[in-house]
Motif scaffolding. Structure first.
Motif, PDB file in Angstrom:
ATOM      1  N   GLY A  18     -20.363 -20.234  11.293  1.00  0.00           N
ATOM      2  CA  GLY A  18     -19.392 -20.649  10.278  1.00  0.00           C
ATOM      3  C   GLY A  18     -19.135 -19.622   9.184  1.00  0.00           C
ATOM      4  N   SER A  20     -17.017 -16.989   8.913  1.00  0.00           N
ATOM      5  CA  SER A  20     -15.612 -16.727   8.562  1.00  0.00           C
ATOM      6  C   SER A  20     -14.988 -17.923   7.854  1.00  0.00           C
ATOM      7  N   THR A  21     -15.315 -19.117   8.325  1.00  0.00           N
ATOM      8  CA  THR A  21     -14.806 -20.333   7.694  1.00  0.00           C
ATOM      9  C   THR A  21     -15.297 -20.414   6.249  1.00  0.00           C
ATOM     10  N   LYS A 120     -22.738 -26.679   8.416  1.00  0.00           N
ATOM     11  CA  LYS A 120     -22.327 -27.804   9.269  1.00  0.00           C
ATOM     12  C   LYS A 120     -23.162 -29.039   8.936  1.00  0.00           C
ATOM     13  N   ALA A 153     -18.839 -25.595   5.467  1.00  0.00           N
ATOM     14  CA  ALA A 153     -17.769 -24.630   5.227  1.00  0.00           C
ATOM     15  C   ALA A 153     -16.404 -25.279   5.425  1.00  0.00           C
TER      16      ALA A 153
HETATM   17  P1  GTP Z   1     -18.151 -15.376  14.612  1.00  0.00           P
HETATM   18  O1  GTP Z   1     -16.953 -14.805  13.912  1.00  0.00           O
HETATM   19  O2  GTP Z   1     -17.947 -15.555  16.084  1.00  0.00           O
HETATM   20  O3  GTP Z   1     -19.424 -14.644  14.289  1.00  0.00           O
HETATM   21  O4  GTP Z   1     -18.322 -16.900  14.077  1.00  0.00           O
HETATM   22  P2  GTP Z   1     -18.442 -17.410  12.582  1.00  0.00           P
HETATM   23  O5  GTP Z   1     -19.854 -17.484  12.179  1.00  0.00           O
HETATM   24  O6  GTP Z   1     -17.533 -16.638  11.684  1.00  0.00           O
HETATM   25  O7  GTP Z   1     -17.955 -18.918  12.731  1.00  0.00           O
HETATM   26  P3  GTP Z   1     -16.512 -19.527  12.403  1.00  0.00           P
HETATM   27  O8  GTP Z   1     -16.273 -19.516  10.922  1.00  0.00           O
HETATM   28  O9  GTP Z   1     -15.511 -18.865  13.272  1.00  0.00           O
HETATM   29  O10 GTP Z   1     -16.757 -21.048  12.829  1.00  0.00           O
HETATM   30  C1  GTP Z   1     -17.105 -21.389  14.158  1.00  0.00           C
HETATM   31  C2  GTP Z   1     -16.703 -22.831  14.454  1.00  0.00           C
HETATM   32  O11 GTP Z   1     -17.486 -23.737  13.667  1.00  0.00           O
HETATM   33  C3  GTP Z   1     -15.249 -23.132  14.116  1.00  0.00           C
HETATM   34  O12 GTP Z   1     -14.763 -24.028  15.085  1.00  0.00           O
HETATM   35  C4  GTP Z   1     -15.352 -23.814  12.755  1.00  0.00           C
HETATM   36  O13 GTP Z   1     -14.268 -24.696  12.513  1.00  0.00           O
HETATM   37  C5  GTP Z   1     -16.647 -24.566  12.888  1.00  0.00           C
HETATM   38  N1  GTP Z   1     -17.299 -24.774  11.582  1.00  0.00           N
HETATM   39  C6  GTP Z   1     -17.541 -23.837  10.630  1.00  0.00           C
HETATM   40  N2  GTP Z   1     -18.142 -24.381   9.573  1.00  0.00           N
HETATM   41  C7  GTP Z   1     -18.303 -25.702   9.844  1.00  0.00           C
HETATM   42  C8  GTP Z   1     -18.877 -26.807   9.124  1.00  0.00           C
HETATM   43  O14 GTP Z   1     -19.367 -26.697   8.002  1.00  0.00           O
HETATM   44  N3  GTP Z   1     -18.873 -28.013   9.766  1.00  0.00           N
HETATM   45  C9  GTP Z   1     -18.351 -28.183  11.000  1.00  0.00           C
HETATM   46  N4  GTP Z   1     -18.401 -29.417  11.517  1.00  0.00           N
HETATM   47  N5  GTP Z   1     -17.800 -27.178  11.702  1.00  0.00           N
HETATM   48  C10 GTP Z   1     -17.777 -25.950  11.130  1.00  0.00           C
END
Ligand code: GTP
Length: 171
Positions: A18, A20-21, A120, A153
């Protein structure tokens, strides 16, 4: 405080945790993206919080990019380590990555504070922050201040609390 203009924060964690989010949610509303794409390799982001300007590196958590994390260690004033608190199996992998990072010559023995987001927290079966801390073995860390904070996030819950802790460590 007020000495340093901008502090460099590394935002690390396994892919899909999460990162990037989270960075998108920390941005001012007018600069937020509608859709967050998986990070290609690494991208820089800036945000202000608690009187501190952060320059954050979002480094992809995809396994083939993990060597990139190390390039940013030396310049980091602080680390935000994001874990998916609902992905119990991968917490073991996250712990290994965290231990590797903290033992790296450019990181070991430095005071750079560590903020862990147990992200999450809105998901079913997400572990509470204390259990995430135990799973990651945080109690063994003695060279730097650390803190674990539940976050979502997606909703933004917990982000301000965590970043406020970080800002207080760095002021
Ligand atoms: P990489 O760029 O591949 O390293 O991933 P990342 O760590 O940046 O994760 P990203 O922000 O792309 O989120 C990955 C998935 O998790 C996405 O589908 C988001 O919508 C979901 N996600 C992120 N944060 C949360 C959260 O707090 N709760 C939930 N339920 N889903 C989340």
């Amino acid at each position: 405080g007020g000495g340093r203009a901008e502090l460099t924060v590394l935002v690390l964690g396994l892919d899909n945790s999460g990162k990037s989010t989270m960075l998108n949610a920390l941005r001012p509303p007018e600069l937020r993206a509608q859709h967050v794409m998986p990070t290609v390799s690494h991208q820089q982001d800036r945000f202000q919080s608690g009187g501190v300007s952060f320059s954050a590196w979002d480094v992809s958590g995809a396994p083939r990019h993990r060597a990139l994390w190390e390039r940013h260690y030396r310049a980091a004033h602080a680390v935000i380590f994001v874990v998916d608190a609902a992905d119990h199996l991968r917490l073991v992998v996250a712990r290994e990555e965290l231990e590797l990072m903290l033992a790296h010559p450019d990181m070991f023995g430095r005071r750079a504070p560590l903020l862990v987001f147990a992200n999450k927290s809105d998901a079913p079966h997400a572990l509470a922050p204390m259990l995430v801390a135990a799973a990651l073995g945080l109690e063994k860390i003695s060279d730097r201040p650390w803190h674990v904070c539940a976050s979502s996030a997606l909703s933004g819950a917990g982000l301000a609390d965590g970043v406020a802790w970080l800002a207080a460590q760095l002021r």
